[in-house]
Design a protein around this motif. Structure first.
Motif, PDB file in Angstrom:
ATOM      1  N   SER A 282       0.826  -1.207   0.000  1.00 44.88           N
ATOM      2  CA  SER A 282       0.000   0.000   0.000  1.00 44.88           C
ATOM      3  C   SER A 282       0.858   1.254   0.000  1.00 44.88           C
ATOM      4  O   SER A 282       0.522   2.253  -0.634  1.00 44.88           O
ATOM      5  N   ALA A 283       1.981   1.201   0.721  1.00 42.09           N
ATOM      6  CA  ALA A 283       2.876   2.358   0.790  1.00 42.09           C
ATOM      7  C   ALA A 283       3.503   2.643  -0.570  1.00 42.09           C
ATOM      8  O   ALA A 283       3.584   3.792  -1.010  1.00 42.09           O
TER       9      ALA A 283
ATOM     10  N   GLY B   8      -5.833   6.812   4.877  1.00 40.81           N
ATOM     11  CA  GLY B   8      -6.316   5.476   4.574  1.00 40.81           C
ATOM     12  C   GLY B   8      -5.197   4.448   4.570  1.00 40.81           C
ATOM     13  O   GLY B   8      -5.377   3.315   5.032  1.00 40.81           O
ATOM     14  N   MET B   9      -4.025   4.837   4.068  1.00 42.09           N
ATOM     15  CA  MET B   9      -2.893   3.912   4.051  1.00 42.09           C
ATOM     16  C   MET B   9      -2.501   3.489   5.463  1.00 42.09           C
ATOM     17  O   MET B   9      -2.144   2.339   5.716  1.00 42.09           O
TER      18      MET B   9
ATOM     19  N   LEU C  83      -5.781  14.355   2.138  1.00 42.16           N
ATOM     20  CA  LEU C  83      -6.239  13.972   3.473  1.00 42.16           C
ATOM     21  C   LEU C  83      -6.583  12.490   3.531  1.00 42.16           C
ATOM     22  O   LEU C  83      -6.089  11.745   4.394  1.00 42.16           O
ATOM     23  N   VAL C  84      -7.407  12.029   2.591  1.00 41.51           N
ATOM     24  CA  VAL C  84      -7.991  10.697   2.684  1.00 41.51           C
ATOM     25  C   VAL C  84      -6.979   9.588   2.391  1.00 41.51           C
ATOM     26  O   VAL C  84      -6.911   8.592   3.124  1.00 41.51           O
ATOM     27  N   LEU C  85      -6.180   9.741   1.347  1.00 39.25           N
ATOM     28  CA  LEU C  85      -5.337   8.628   0.909  1.00 39.25           C
ATOM     29  C   LEU C  85      -4.197   8.306   1.872  1.00 39.25           C
ATOM     30  O   LEU C  85      -3.996   7.131   2.216  1.00 39.25           O
TER      31      LEU C  85
ATOM     32  N   VAL D 286      -5.979  -0.304  -1.569  1.00 37.80           N
ATOM     33  CA  VAL D 286      -5.811   0.946  -2.316  1.00 37.80           C
ATOM     34  C   VAL D 286      -7.099   1.335  -3.044  1.00 37.80           C
ATOM     35  O   VAL D 286      -7.435   2.523  -3.127  1.00 37.80           O
ATOM     36  N   VAL D 287      -7.836   0.355  -3.557  1.00 36.47           N
ATOM     37  CA  VAL D 287      -9.097   0.677  -4.222  1.00 36.47           C
ATOM     38  C   VAL D 287     -10.110   1.181  -3.193  1.00 36.47           C
ATOM     39  O   VAL D 287     -10.857   2.134  -3.455  1.00 36.47           O
ATOM     40  N   GLY D 288     -10.125   0.577  -2.004  1.00 35.45           N
ATOM     41  CA  GLY D 288     -11.025   1.036  -0.953  1.00 35.45           C
ATOM     42  C   GLY D 288     -10.730   2.461  -0.531  1.00 35.45           C
ATOM     43  O   GLY D 288     -11.646   3.279  -0.352  1.00 35.45           O
ATOM     44  N   ASP D 289      -9.447   2.791  -0.365  1.00 33.48           N
ATOM     45  CA  ASP D 289      -9.071   4.164   0.008  1.00 33.48           C
ATOM     46  C   ASP D 289      -9.465   5.158  -1.079  1.00 33.48           C
ATOM     47  O   ASP D 289     -10.004   6.232  -0.798  1.00 33.48           O
TER      48      ASP D 289
END
Length: 409
Positions: free
Chosen positions: A264-265, A293-294, A288-290, A383-386
């Motif tokens: 993910s990173a 989310g990670m 903010l979100v990504l 990653v798709v969820g984030d």
């Protein structure tokens, strides 16, 4: 002459294959090698509690209070809903299709039956999520209570640090967290040997029949991944009013990078670039979100952990009560916090959740052997969820550029 150096993933796969071969050939004569695998699992487990404690405080405490406001609440709500859905899919898939049947491991020397047989009521289970004494929770390794405390502590730190008065404390926590990650990275270098030893013990004890449940587990996880992706894409197509063809085009590079890196990173930079340029998410939302989310959200890991717990219970012939199912879903959610960016995050998260529901720690060795393959599905879902969450929030905040979809429709 130059010698090719294999990366850790390749080494683990080699260790798994060698371990299976050694167990099949040597039989019970090599079963004693299990102690090597047990030592590896203990080394992983020893850093889990402080890592989770510091990682959650750092992730929440580093956010400015304004980001913990409306956008923060929306982000947390979407993360929670999608993670619960992912965990429930894993739970139902494991319960319905029984991937662990066909392999019977012994419970000798464990207290799993007692722990699973004598469960508190739902009311006491919920109350048990909240600590009365954080030091007692730390000493007993009560993961949920530790994470709940860390969440509240992180919020308090974020609020108190608005004028940078507690920056030294935050920096210290960040440094401790980095040291713990370095420690786990060091321990993970032993993974090929540890996992190989555990696979040798399992196959020496159970024979070649161990391979079928692992294959069933991967097939189920892959099917669950496809189902969840279909649901996410359908949701943003309907709710955000954007064309499916544009979504598939916008996510194509993100999915390919996630599958090939299983990290993910490592996927974050492509994820942020494509969220803005190919999926129309405003930079303020994506920034903010990504990253948040990670660090804190993991749909893939939640589904994996729920499916893994059901599968492991079936290895030991244990029935799972509704209370245990609720606990598995809750643990699958909280165990994701702070472990996504850790090397071997799936293995670390299993080390958190497996003892918490009374299953023997050595059962991790089976799924650790196929962790790289599981990591492909986990990372894609993560990653798709984030990114899906970022699109939904951007649409709600009227910060979604639909022009980029019109050019691909």
């Amino acid at each position: 002459m130059m010698h090719k150096k294999f990366n850790l993933t390749t080494q683990i796969i080699i260790g798994m294959v060698v371990g299976i071969g050694l167990g099949l050939v040597g039989g019970q004569q090599v079963a004693g090698i299990k102690i090597v695998g047990d030592l590896f699992l203990r080394l992983i487990q020893m850093a889990v509690i402080p890592l989770i404690f510091c990682a959650v405080i750092e992730a929440i405490g580093s956010l400015p209070m304004k980001q913990l406001g409306r956008l923060g609440l929306k982000t947390a709500a979407w993360f929670t809903v999608t993670t619960i859905l992912a965990a429930c899919i894993g739970l139902v898939a494991g319960w319905w299709f029984n991937p662990g049947h066909g392999l019977h491991l012994s419970l000798a020397g464990t207290n799993a039956k007692q722990l699973l047989a004598h469960q508190p009521s739902l009311q006491n289970t919920i109350l048990g999520f909240f600590p009365t004494n954080i030091f007692e929770a730390l000493a007993k390794g009560n993961t949920i209570q530790i994470i709940v405390f860390a969440l509240f502590f992180g919020i308090a730190l974020s609020k108190a640090n608005q004028n940078q008065h507690y920056q030294t404390l935050l920096t210290g926590i960040r440094q401790i967290n980095q040291l713990l990650i370095d420690l786990i990275t060091l321990v993970m270098k032993l993974a090929p040997i540890g996992i190989g030893a555990l696979m040798a013990w399992v196959t020496a004890t159970n024979g070649a029949k161990v391979i079928l449940p692992l294959s069933k587990f991967l097939i189920l996880f892959g099917a669950g991944t496809l189902l969840f992706l279909f649901g996410l894409f359908a949701m943003i197509t309907i709710r955000a009013h954007i064309p499916l063809r544009g979504i598939l085009h916008g996510f194509s590079r993100i999915i390919i990078v996630a599958m090939t890196t299983t990290s993910s990173a490592a996927s974050l930079s492509v994820e942020m670039a494509d969220a803005e340029k190919r999926l129309g998410v405003h930079k303020q939302i994506s920034e903010l979100v990504l990253p948040l989310g990670m660090a804190l959200n993991s749909n893939g890991l939640a589904m994996y952990l729920a499916l893994a717990c059901v599968t492991m219970s079936q290895f030991y012939g244990l029935a799972i009560s509704p209370i245990i199912m609720i606990k598995i879903v809750a643990l699958s959610i909280v165990a994701c916090l702070g472990t996504v960016v850790v090397p071997g995050g799936g293995l670390v998260a299993l080390a958190i959740i497996v003892p918490s529901i009374g299953l023997p720690l050595e059962s991790i060795g089976l799924l650790a052997g196929i962790d790289w393959f599981s990591g492909i599905f986990r990372t894609v879902l993560n990653v798709v969820g984030d990114t899906t969450t970022a699109i939904m929030i951007a649409a709600d905040e009227d910060q979604l550029d639909r022009q980029v979809y019109q050019t691909k429709a």
